[in-house]
Design a protein around this motif. Structure first.
Motif, mmCIF file in Angstrom:
data_model
loop_
_atom_site.group_PDB
_atom_site.id
_atom_site.type_symbol
_atom_site.label_atom_id
_atom_site.label_comp_id
_atom_site.label_asym_id
_atom_site.label_seq_id
_atom_site.Cartn_x
_atom_site.Cartn_y
_atom_site.Cartn_z
ATOM 1 N N ARG A 63 0.830 -1.210 0.000
ATOM 2 C CA ARG A 63 0.000 0.000 0.000
ATOM 3 C C ARG A 63 0.866 1.262 0.000
ATOM 4 N N GLU A 64 2.055 1.192 0.560
ATOM 5 C CA GLU A 64 2.959 2.342 0.508
ATOM 6 C C GLU A 64 3.345 2.642 -0.938
ATOM 7 N N ARG A 65 3.658 1.600 -1.715
ATOM 8 C CA ARG A 65 3.985 1.804 -3.139
ATOM 9 C C ARG A 65 2.765 2.300 -3.906
ATOM 10 N N GLU A 66 1.607 1.730 -3.607
ATOM 11 C CA GLU A 66 0.382 2.149 -4.289
ATOM 12 C C GLU A 66 0.113 3.635 -4.060
ATOM 13 N N GLN A 67 0.266 4.073 -2.825
ATOM 14 C CA GLN A 67 0.012 5.476 -2.518
ATOM 15 C C GLN A 67 1.020 6.387 -3.207
ATOM 16 N N ALA A 68 2.288 5.978 -3.227
ATOM 17 C CA ALA A 68 3.322 6.773 -3.902
ATOM 18 C C ALA A 68 3.048 6.851 -5.397
ATOM 19 N N ALA A 69 2.645 5.730 -5.990
ATOM 20 C CA ALA A 69 2.338 5.710 -7.425
ATOM 21 C C ALA A 69 1.121 6.563 -7.736
ATOM 22 N N SER A 70 0.117 6.518 -6.872
ATOM 23 C CA SER A 70 -1.093 7.316 -7.078
ATOM 24 C C SER A 70 -0.778 8.807 -7.047
ATOM 25 N N ARG A 71 0.060 9.200 -6.116
ATOM 26 C CA ARG A 71 0.436 10.615 -6.028
ATOM 27 C C ARG A 71 1.245 11.044 -7.254
ATOM 28 N N ALA A 72 2.163 10.195 -7.697
ATOM 29 C CA ALA A 72 2.984 10.527 -8.859
ATOM 30 C C ALA A 72 2.130 10.632 -10.115
ATOM 31 N N ALA A 73 1.166 9.734 -10.267
ATOM 32 C CA ALA A 73 0.294 9.765 -11.446
ATOM 33 C C ALA A 73 -0.593 11.007 -11.431
ATOM 34 N N HIS A 74 -1.076 11.386 -10.250
ATOM 35 C CA HIS A 74 -1.873 12.618 -10.170
ATOM 36 C C HIS A 74 -1.030 13.838 -10.514
ATOM 37 N N ALA A 75 0.198 13.888 -10.009
ATOM 38 C CA ALA A 75 1.078 15.028 -10.295
ATOM 39 C C ALA A 75 1.322 15.182 -11.794
ATOM 40 N N ALA A 76 1.253 14.057 -12.516
ATOM 41 C CA ALA A 76 1.451 14.081 -13.969
ATOM 42 C C ALA A 76 0.150 14.320 -14.727
ATOM 43 N N GLY A 77 -0.966 14.439 -13.997
ATOM 44 C CA GLY A 77 -2.234 14.763 -14.633
ATOM 45 C C GLY A 77 -3.022 13.596 -15.178
ATOM 46 N N VAL A 78 -2.702 12.369 -14.748
ATOM 47 C CA VAL A 78 -3.400 11.205 -15.310
ATOM 48 C C VAL A 78 -4.180 10.408 -14.266
ATOM 49 N N ALA A 79 -4.326 10.938 -13.053
ATOM 50 C CA ALA A 79 -5.035 10.207 -12.003
ATOM 51 C C ALA A 79 -5.703 11.202 -11.055
ATOM 52 N N PRO A 80 -6.724 10.761 -10.320
ATOM 53 C CA PRO A 80 -7.367 11.641 -9.341
ATOM 54 C C PRO A 80 -6.401 12.027 -8.221
ATOM 55 N N HIS A 130 3.234 6.625 -18.972
ATOM 56 C CA HIS A 130 4.566 6.028 -19.122
ATOM 57 C C HIS A 130 5.685 7.072 -19.051
ATOM 58 N N GLY A 131 5.307 8.337 -19.052
ATOM 59 C CA GLY A 131 6.288 9.392 -18.874
ATOM 60 C C GLY A 131 6.394 9.903 -17.450
ATOM 61 N N VAL A 132 5.607 9.320 -16.540
ATOM 62 C CA VAL A 132 5.626 9.757 -15.139
ATOM 63 C C VAL A 132 6.989 9.467 -14.518
ATOM 64 N N GLY A 191 13.471 -2.434 -23.055
ATOM 65 C CA GLY A 191 14.046 -1.100 -23.005
ATOM 66 C C GLY A 191 14.173 -0.620 -21.576
ATOM 67 N N PRO A 192 14.556 0.634 -21.384
ATOM 68 C CA PRO A 192 14.624 1.187 -20.024
ATOM 69 C C PRO A 192 13.250 1.093 -19.353
ATOM 70 N N PRO A 193 13.190 0.682 -18.101
ATOM 71 C CA PRO A 193 11.888 0.539 -17.437
ATOM 72 C C PRO A 193 11.182 1.884 -17.286
ATOM 73 N N LYS A 194 9.887 1.857 -17.501
ATOM 74 C CA LYS A 194 9.034 3.031 -17.371
ATOM 75 C C LYS A 194 7.988 2.798 -16.287
ATOM 76 N N PHE A 195 7.322 3.871 -15.919
ATOM 77 C CA PHE A 195 6.242 3.824 -14.933
ATOM 78 C C PHE A 195 5.055 3.111 -15.588
#
Length: 321
Positions: A63-80, A130-132, A191-195
């Motif tokens: 859940r710690e990773r999930e929360q971090a990923a959710s915040r990062a995706a929102h900061a990039a404009g693709v998640a609530p 994938h650019g996050v 290739g190089p790993p992406k989000f």
């Protein structure tokens, strides 16, 4: 529901109205989780979406990773927006006015072609994802699991678990690692790993009422290969060959070549394997939100998809296409 009402983010003195997503699913056009409990909370004029779920060691869910990923995706404009979190089990996110994408929506958009507005929005949101920038929690996870190939870290984990348990209800393990190696050879060098989301089933994409697409449910997010996300979506919706070509072309921004299609066919089989082994893990561990019979049914459904896609892949290999 008492856990939801007890969260510290609600204003004092306000009436807290809580509904399970199951009760509001049809009314609000929502998807429903398989590894957590989801709720709609109304406090005054403010509506929120609440996910309750602890770490799931058998599934590799943190859940710690999930929360971090959710915040990062929102900061990039693709998640609530993430409004509040409480480890070990709670996350409150902005409620999005809209509805979950359906498989019928996906078929209609992909059938129409790469110029379809909805398909462009879907492909654009996935490409943006994938650019996050990778948050630290995901970078740490990558260092822990090391190289895992096209299938991603969770498929590798679930396959190893099934082998350790001597799983045999479905005839899937015999010769499977050699077949995976063949698929990854056709898919080509990573290739190089992406989000990557790794769980882009249709109902994890939300069609906003005011236009555009947001992505939700980041519990399996990990560094990976972008085309795996596209393959999960295509496989999960059972897109036909023309629809797949249109989806891939919309994502790439150019007409997909025959080489692109050949590669994608291999990755799509890996996506079906991934979903099958999710069901197998749910069946063996009995640690998801599904009953044992539901877990078996989910494994069976995706195993049938895997067999069909494997046959198609092997037929195309024999024809050299």
């Amino acid at each position: 529901m008492e856990r939801v009402k007890a969260l510290t983010c609600w204003p004092a003195g306000g009436e807290i109205k809580v509904r399970s997503v199951g009760d509001a699913r049809e009314e609000l056009g929502l998807g429903e989780g398989r590894t957590n409990q989801n709720f709609i909370v109304d406090v005054g004029d403010t509506r929120s979406f609440v996910r309750i779920g602890s770490d799931l060691p058998y599934f590799g869910v943190s859940r710690e990773r999930e929360q971090a990923a959710s915040r990062a995706a929102h900061a990039a404009g693709v998640a609530p927006a993430v409004k509040h979190t409480e480890l070990p089990d709670a996350m409150v996110v902005e409620f999005v006015a809209g509805r979950a994408l359906t498989e019928a929506d996906m078929h209609a958009a992909a059938r129409d072609g790469p110029s379809n507005a909805l398909l462009r929005d879907i492909a654009g949101a996935i490409r943006q994802l994938h650019g996050v920038t990778m948050p630290e929690a995901l970078e740490t996870f990558q260092a822990e699991v090391g190289h895992v190939g096209w299938g991603g870290p969770h498929l590798a984990k679930w396959l190893a678990y099934a082998e350790e348990q001597g799983y045999s209800r479905l005839p899937i393990l015999d010769g499977l690692r050699d077949f995976i190696a063949k698929l990854e050879s056709v898919a080509g060098p990573v290739g190089p790993p992406k989000f990557c989301h790794f769980d882009l089933l249709a109902d994890n994409l939300v069609m906003k009422d005011n236009g555009g697409i947001l992505l939700v449910d980041f519990e399996y997010t990990a560094p990976g290969q972008p085309l795996m996300d596209l393959a999960v979506l295509a496989m999960g919706c059972s897109l036909d060959a023309t629809e797949e070509r249109h989806l891939l072309s919309a994502y790439l921004g150019v007409e997909a070549t025959e080489a692109d299609i050949r590669k994608f066919k291999a990755i799509r089989v890996l996506a079906a394997l991934r979903e099958t082994f999710w069901g197998v893990t749910a069946e063996l561990s009995q640690s998801s939100a599904l009953s044992l019979e539901e877990a078996k049914s989910y494994a069976d459904m995706n195993f049938e998809k895997f067999k069909g896609l494997r046959e198609e892949f092997e037929s195309s290999s024999a024809l050299g296409s």
